[in-house]
Design a protein around this motif. Sequence first.
Motif, short mmCIF file in Angstrom:
data_model
loop_
_atom_site.label_atom_id
_atom_site.label_comp_id
_atom_site.label_asym_id
_atom_site.label_seq_id
_atom_site.Cartn_x
_atom_site.Cartn_y
_atom_site.Cartn_z
N GLY B 34 0.33 -0.67 0.14
CA GLY B 34 -0.27 0.31 -0.58
C GLY B 34 0.61 1.02 -0.25
O GLY B 34 1.94 1.70 -0.92
N GLY B 35 0.68 2.22 0.93
CA GLY B 35 1.00 3.99 0.88
C GLY B 35 0.92 4.35 -0.07
O GLY B 35 -0.43 4.46 -1.16
N GLY B 299 6.16 -4.82 -6.44
CA GLY B 299 6.79 -3.46 -7.16
C GLY B 299 4.93 -2.43 -6.61
O GLY B 299 4.67 -3.03 -5.92
N VAL B 300 5.58 -1.35 -7.24
CA VAL B 300 4.77 -0.10 -7.11
C VAL B 300 4.10 -0.28 -8.59
O VAL B 300 5.09 -0.40 -9.87
CB VAL B 300 5.65 0.97 -6.47
N ARG B 305 2.17 -0.01 -3.18
CA ARG B 305 3.01 -1.61 -3.43
C ARG B 305 2.06 -2.36 -3.20
O ARG B 305 1.18 -2.56 -2.39
CB ARG B 305 4.37 -1.36 -1.95
#
Lengths: 264, 414
Positions: B34-35, B299-300, B305
């Motif tokens: 996340g984020g 990954g992002v 993420r």
Amino acid sequence: MTTLHAVFDKARAEDRAALVGYLPAGFPTKDGAVAAATAMVEAGCDVIEIGLPYSDPLMDGPTIQDAVHRSLTNGTRIADVLRTVEGVAKSGAATLVMTYWNPIDRYGAERFARDLASAGGVGTITPDLTPEESEPWLAASKEAGIDTVFLVAPSSPDERIARVAACCTGFVYAASLMGVTGARETVGSAAEGLVKRTKANTPLPVCVGLGVGNGAQAAEVAAYADGVIVGSAFIRRLLDAPDEKSGLVAVRELASELARGVRR
Amino acid sequence: MTATEGTILTSADLAGNGVHGNDPDVHGKFGRFGGRYVPEALIPALDEVAAEYEKAKTDLGFLREFDHLLRTYAGRPTTLTEVQRFAEHAGGARILLKREDLTHTGAHKINNVLGQALLTKRLGKRRVIAETGAGQHGVATATAAALMGLECVIYMGAVDCERQALNVARMKLLGATVVPVTNGSQTLKDAINEAFRDWVTNVDHTHYLFGTVAGPHPFPEIVRDFARIIGVEARRQVLELTGALPDAVCAAVGGGSNAIGVFHAFIEDEGVRLYGYEAGGRGAGTGEHALTLTEGSVGVLHGARTYVLQDEEGQTIESHSISAGLDYPGVGPEHAWLKDTGRATYEGVTDEEAMEAFALLARTEGIIPAIESSHALAGALRLGRELGPDAVILVNLSGRGDKDMGTAMKYFNL
């Protein structure tokens, strides 16, 4: 190797803003990018940002998207990006890599920082890396001795500017407007205020990017910023040129015009 | 009891009771997932949405309004249908379908959209934008925008526009502007890129009505909460019908909103197994699939993420699925977390298996499911044979198949 620190010292001594040019690696070709960036330096760019082409460039406008797409279609890899940095750094400009975060994340932060430093790169600009997620990159960059540059935007409140600036070591990148990359008819009116607010929060140089495309705009921005960043306008010259040679001429012309602008 | 009466949605229905430890932290992290990986320009807007949602989710007025719309407009609660003839093909296990296909606009997407449209009004914004893959989220967004008098622009990959022409026409009829996205793979991921570009340009008066539980914080949490009603209702209905909780819950996973929607109310029920079925396309190992959780790597993508289909240098790999709604190389971070913690199991279902289940449900039960949902149905058939005849399996029938008739005609030579 020229450091960002040296670039801004020199510009300050000459009472002008620094000129920063952007070009993606692998565009128009792998060698063509080095040739174009070198021409930009010879005509007056102090700093070159080499873009690391990424499949999902969500803060780029159509011009950079187009160039990046061509570069990826040309098969550009991270090794090519590093080779491009190496080639451009030889021209004497401070050379950075501008990249979305995922390619570094995947390559490995420490490894990328180390390899970039070995190639003669002096730092990175990471437009989608937020301070909250920046810790691994700050540590890796510090270890490798390269600078970190993050972005602030007109929408950023002062406390956010302070937070972003605290992650920067080379300069702070101020996005002149709310939007994606690309030359505009006028530079965002919010830019000057943003630079002022940023300078109140950091001793670092503040450079303005997004929407700058000609000498007059460069002069206008140079009046209040430490550096002027131009990307899409260079790419446009290369896209519009009938062949690589005339593209180089056009890029050189634009760099000269901008270089005169930042000295006005 | 008329449609307007009954229990009003509670804050716990919306956001859970907060004790299951499955809420993201202040940075929007589910464990390591996340984020926010977005341009700084968008941070204030994301903060604003997060702050407004925090207020809204405990505001009785907001809950009442959302509840009222769900009942009187979306057609909730949706029914639970036991499908005995279909279940004969699943080793005799009991299969119960949560009928999100019966909601207004024909898919679960309406739940999230109504919630976020209300939130848009609270934010004082007059324009919504959205991405869409199959067109269901676009249609739902255009619907809510029409209902609430919001300007609406939908970004849709040009390939998807062609695959889902009917939904493009529906969106236009509803007053939305549909922008075909012609860059990249011309599917959902590129539509998301384009929507982000619009948002960063118009953020002062525009809300990005994100359609799935992916993207930067707070979208994974907000979209989940607005979809959560699916599982809240289904849990009560299964208990009422069978006197016990189901043995397993099955859902299709693209971005993951219908799956989180039905899973979330069961997360604390340790005896209930959660199964997510990703689009296996032409099969694992063919390179033509959307097996993000089962074949991807961390990954992002699109601001969070999570698991991503990417090459060794972090370039996104184009996904493939016969179902436009599952054709996405990323997935919501909460699913990534549920996978890593082992709470949920994710498997692939190929185009072929999904289309078999699609036809089987039609023939045995008179229900034409969306091809997306057919992945969950195919998963349930497989699971039923594994678990045996005593098992009770809840399947989220996330949408209806009307929009897929073009694909079906081609596939089955109808």
